[in-house]
Motif scaffolding. Structure first.
Motif, short mmCIF file in Angstrom:
data_model
loop_
_atom_site.label_atom_id
_atom_site.label_comp_id
_atom_site.label_asym_id
_atom_site.label_seq_id
_atom_site.Cartn_x
_atom_site.Cartn_y
_atom_site.Cartn_z
N VAL A 1 -68.53 9.20 -82.50
CA VAL A 1 -69.42 10.02 -81.69
C VAL A 1 -70.24 9.16 -80.73
CG1 VAL A 1 -71.37 11.63 -81.75
CG2 VAL A 1 -69.54 11.81 -83.46
N ARG A 2 -70.77 8.04 -81.23
CA ARG A 2 -71.59 7.17 -80.39
C ARG A 2 -70.79 6.64 -79.20
NH1 ARG A 2 -72.91 2.21 -79.12
NH2 ARG A 2 -71.21 1.28 -80.33
N ARG A 3 -69.57 6.26 -79.45
CA ARG A 3 -68.74 5.70 -78.37
C ARG A 3 -68.27 6.80 -77.41
NH1 ARG A 3 -66.27 0.40 -79.23
NH2 ARG A 3 -67.13 -0.57 -81.11
N HIS A 4 -68.00 7.99 -77.95
CA HIS A 4 -67.54 9.09 -77.09
C HIS A 4 -68.63 9.54 -76.14
CE1 HIS A 4 -65.86 13.24 -76.27
NE2 HIS A 4 -64.79 12.48 -76.09
N THR A 5 -69.87 9.53 -76.60
CA THR A 5 -71.01 9.95 -75.76
C THR A 5 -71.61 8.78 -74.98
OG1 THR A 5 -72.54 9.63 -77.62
CG2 THR A 5 -71.61 11.82 -77.33
N GLY A 6 -71.25 7.55 -75.34
CA GLY A 6 -71.90 6.39 -74.74
C GLY A 6 -71.29 5.93 -73.44
N SER A 7 -70.13 6.49 -73.07
CA SER A 7 -69.47 6.08 -71.82
C SER A 7 -69.31 7.28 -70.89
CB SER A 7 -68.08 5.48 -72.11
OG SER A 7 -68.18 4.34 -72.91
N GLU A 8 -69.32 7.00 -69.62
CA GLU A 8 -69.10 8.04 -68.63
C GLU A 8 -67.59 8.17 -68.37
OE1 GLU A 8 -69.95 8.12 -64.02
OE2 GLU A 8 -71.83 8.50 -65.13
N TRP A 9 -67.10 9.39 -68.38
CA TRP A 9 -65.69 9.68 -68.12
C TRP A 9 -65.53 10.20 -66.70
CZ3 TRP A 9 -62.13 9.28 -72.35
CH2 TRP A 9 -62.72 9.04 -73.59
N ALA A 10 -64.30 10.28 -66.24
CA ALA A 10 -64.04 10.83 -64.91
C ALA A 10 -62.79 11.71 -64.98
CB ALA A 10 -63.83 9.73 -63.89
N VAL A 11 -62.76 12.79 -64.20
CA VAL A 11 -61.60 13.68 -64.15
C VAL A 11 -60.50 13.00 -63.34
CG1 VAL A 11 -60.72 15.94 -63.50
CG2 VAL A 11 -63.08 15.70 -64.30
N ALA A 12 -59.44 12.57 -64.03
CA ALA A 12 -58.32 11.91 -63.35
C ALA A 12 -57.40 12.94 -62.70
CB ALA A 12 -57.54 11.04 -64.34
N PHE A 13 -57.06 13.98 -63.44
CA PHE A 13 -56.20 15.04 -62.92
C PHE A 13 -56.33 16.25 -63.83
CE2 PHE A 13 -53.81 12.21 -65.65
CZ PHE A 13 -53.16 13.06 -66.54
N THR A 14 -55.80 17.38 -63.40
CA THR A 14 -55.82 18.60 -64.21
C THR A 14 -54.39 18.98 -64.57
OG1 THR A 14 -55.81 19.98 -62.23
CG2 THR A 14 -57.94 19.44 -63.17
N GLY A 15 -54.25 19.78 -65.61
CA GLY A 15 -52.92 20.19 -66.02
C GLY A 15 -52.96 20.82 -67.38
N PHE A 16 -51.80 20.99 -67.98
CA PHE A 16 -51.61 21.64 -69.28
C PHE A 16 -51.96 23.12 -69.19
CE2 PHE A 16 -53.18 22.86 -73.55
CZ PHE A 16 -51.97 22.77 -74.23
N ALA A 17 -53.17 23.43 -68.75
CA ALA A 17 -53.61 24.82 -68.61
C ALA A 17 -54.77 24.85 -67.62
CB ALA A 17 -54.06 25.37 -69.98
N PRO A 18 -55.07 26.02 -67.01
CA PRO A 18 -56.19 26.11 -66.07
C PRO A 18 -57.48 25.65 -66.72
CG PRO A 18 -54.84 28.07 -65.93
CD PRO A 18 -54.32 27.29 -67.09
N GLY A 19 -58.19 24.76 -66.02
CA GLY A 19 -59.44 24.25 -66.53
C GLY A 19 -59.30 23.07 -67.47
N PHE A 20 -58.07 22.68 -67.80
CA PHE A 20 -57.85 21.54 -68.69
C PHE A 20 -57.84 20.28 -67.83
CE2 PHE A 20 -55.75 18.48 -71.32
CZ PHE A 20 -55.97 18.87 -72.64
N ALA A 21 -58.86 19.44 -67.98
CA ALA A 21 -59.01 18.23 -67.18
C ALA A 21 -58.77 17.00 -68.06
CB ALA A 21 -60.40 18.17 -66.57
N TYR A 22 -57.94 16.10 -67.57
CA TYR A 22 -57.69 14.84 -68.27
C TYR A 22 -58.77 13.85 -67.84
CZ TYR A 22 -53.06 16.52 -69.64
OH TYR A 22 -52.02 17.23 -70.19
N LEU A 23 -59.57 13.41 -68.80
CA LEU A 23 -60.71 12.54 -68.51
C LEU A 23 -60.36 11.10 -68.90
CD1 LEU A 23 -63.49 14.84 -70.02
CD2 LEU A 23 -62.58 14.82 -67.69
N SER A 24 -60.57 10.19 -67.97
CA SER A 24 -60.27 8.78 -68.20
C SER A 24 -61.54 7.95 -68.06
CB SER A 24 -59.22 8.29 -67.19
OG SER A 24 -59.74 8.35 -65.87
#
Length: 544
Positions: free
Chosen positions: A106-129
């Motif tokens: 949890v600490r590591r997941h909330t401790g870094s900033e992510w960015a939307v690389a691309f969308t797909g799979f389903a509407p509103g599903f964003a792949y965060l890198s």
């Protein structure tokens, strides 16, 4: 670059990494190639759909190979904060995979900033890198048939939030109440390509909000008002035309479908559309409509429609007994693939098909239905489009304008539709990831019978064979675009044949794709039938 075949209307471009992929995508969007119809970007690939009558494969490969891959793509300044309850059912397992405690995940997941690389799979599903480097998490060996809406998950180096309840193989570490997709918002997708994303532990006090924070939750009052307004419009439409069909019973599932909402991949929206598009077109032609108008698609038996005023309908698709009951109680069978006149009060009923799975009901003039994103099709995975029919619902009919029914060969029903317990042969074009499987597995794909399991639906047919398909490459495949008809193989080795409502992207290798000329046939395969795959093209890498 590496070019891999998908089918005769698509190829997969493989790049070295995500930055190269985003640079190439930007180039193809800024300077389009004539004949390219749609682009589906993913972690290290771009799925390119093209029109073979406008550009050859060789010319397309050469044009793409000549693009520069240097430079970078600038991210948006928008920062979105997403509050998360970190109580996901896979949290402990993810911690064990990474060799850390759940609290540290949890600490590591909330401790870094992510960015939307691309969308797909389903509407509103964003792949965060761009999260903490420790996150490189294998998908589940067998995907879940249902992941809850709002599930916050990890797969490979990406994180994401499931916008709707759907199948999925990502590892769930938490859940959020933020709405990822809401068609009533000005921008339906909360997370747009380039946005910065910060996950926040909801168990802790959230500090100052993010600047330029988009609205995370739908305006429920607005949604209800819009629905009420649409209901009033429907009743007014029926009163205006004087003709309609009233739903007496819905059967297992009855939906509006047309030819699909093409060109929406940039929003993470797949085409959807009728499972048997030939049957849809024929039904419309039989009542004199333009072939692309919406019709009703019903699976199994049980649909019953009462005519309000006089109407003309046609039923195509599966071989199902059809009955007409008049207002005074008379009852007789009516033919498939022929116009049927309904008087006021007549009831048309569709029984359980003897072969095939889906029937299509067109009405002269066409149904008056409000399109969503340019189409009246209902996508059951993405929850985009009109809702499934309900008992008692009134279906207004458009006024007839110059309708002219066809006669002759177009009225002949198809022969040899698949039935439960029997074999059906589907032609397959191998690729793009055939080389991820052992030679024995590639041979087994064609040699073995595969039974359609009860877990199948419009998203895809889940298949079961005596011997699973084994892979020669067992590493994790970064998510990439998946085409209609793709035969995706999860770690279990039991294939899934993607159909109309399939996700735009997936994380399991695709061993082959059903040839376009057999897609309608695939859409008519019922549960319990057996599939035999017939490879008609060997896998070979495309070279510039």
């Amino acid at each position: 670059m590496r070019f891999l075949p998908v089918n005769r209307q698509a190829l997969l471009v493989e790049l070295a990494d995500l930055p190269q992929t985003l640079v190439l995508l930007q180039s193809l969007q800024a300077q389009p190639i004539a004949g390219v119809q749609e682009l589906v970007p993913a972690a290290r690939t771009i799925l390119v759909y093209f029109a073979p009558q406008q550009i050859t494969v060789a010319a397309l490969v050469k044009a793409i190979a000549g693009r520069e891959l240097g430079g970078s793509v600038q991210r948006s300044e928008v920062l979105v904060q997403i509050p998360v309850r970190y109580d996901g059912e896979d949290l402990a397992e993810v911690a064990q995979m990474l060799g850390i405690s759940p609290e540290e995940v949890v600490r590591r997941h909330t401790g870094s900033e992510w960015a939307v690389a691309f969308t797909g799979f389903a509407p509103g599903f964003a792949y965060l890198s761009g999260g903490d480097p420790i996150f490189n998490v294998a998908r589940r060996a067998t995907p879940r048939t249902k992941v809850p809406a709002g599930a916050v998950a990890l797969a490979g180096t990406f994180s994401a939030v499931y916008p709707q309840a759907s199948p999925g193989g990502w590892q769930i570490i938490g859940v959020t109440d933020a709405a990822m997709w809401d068609v009533e918002r000005e921008l339906p997708a909360l997370l747009q390509p380039g946005y910065r994303v910060q996950f926040v532990d909801a168990a802790k006090t959230i500090a100052a909000g993010a600047d330029q924070q988009p609205d995370c939750k739908p305006n429920n009052a607005k949604v209800q008002a819009v629905k009420a307004h649409k209901a009033i419009q429907i009743e007014e439409a029926a009163a205006e035309t004087g003709t309609a069909l009233r739903v007496q019973s819905t059967g297992l599932l009855t939906l509006f479908q047309d030819l699909g909402r093409h060109g929406q991949a940039g929003q993470g929206v797949s085409a959807s559309g009728a499972m048997d598009q030939g049957a849809l077109k024929t039904a419309n032609r039989l009542v004199g409509n333009p072939s692309q108008l919406p019709v009703l698609e019903t699976v199994g038996g049980g649909l019953a429609l009462q005519s309000v005023g006089d109407n003309v309908v046609a039923i195509t698709g599966a071989d199902a007994p059809l009955w007409l009951r008049t207002a005074d109680g008379q009852r007789w069978s009516v033919p498939r693939y022929a116009p049927v006149a309904l008087a006021d009060g007549d009831v048309l009923q569709i029984d359980q098909p003897c072969s095939g799975a889906r029937c299509y009901v067109a009405v002269r003039g066409g149904y008056r239905v409000v399109p969503v994103l340019g189409s009246a099709s209902t996508d059951t995975l993405a929850h985009v489009g009109p809702p499934a029919l309900q008992r008692g619902q009134l279906l207004p009919v458009q006024p007839v304008q110059g309708a002219q029914a066809v006669v002759g060969a177009a009225q002949l029903p198809p022969q040899g539709l698949p039935a439960a317990g029997f074999d059906v042969v589907l032609d397959v074009e191998l690729g793009p990831r055939t080389d991820w499987f052992t030679p024995d597995a590639v041979a087994l794909l064609a040699a073995q019978r595969w039974q359609v399991t009860p877990q199948s639906n419009r998203v895809g047919l889940r298949l079961a064979g005596d011997t699973p398909l084994s892979r020669s490459i067992t590493s994790e495949l970064p998510s990439e675009g998946t085409a209609l008809g793709a035969i995706q193989v999860p770690a279990s080795g039991q294939p899934v044949l993607f159909l109309a409502d399939h996700p735009l992207t997936g994380g399991y290798p695709v061993i082959g794709c059903v040839a376009p000329h057999h897609l309608d046939l695939a859409g008519q395969i019922p549960v319990g039938a057996w599939i035999r795959f017939n490879p008609i093209r060997s896998f070979e890498e495309l070279t510039p």
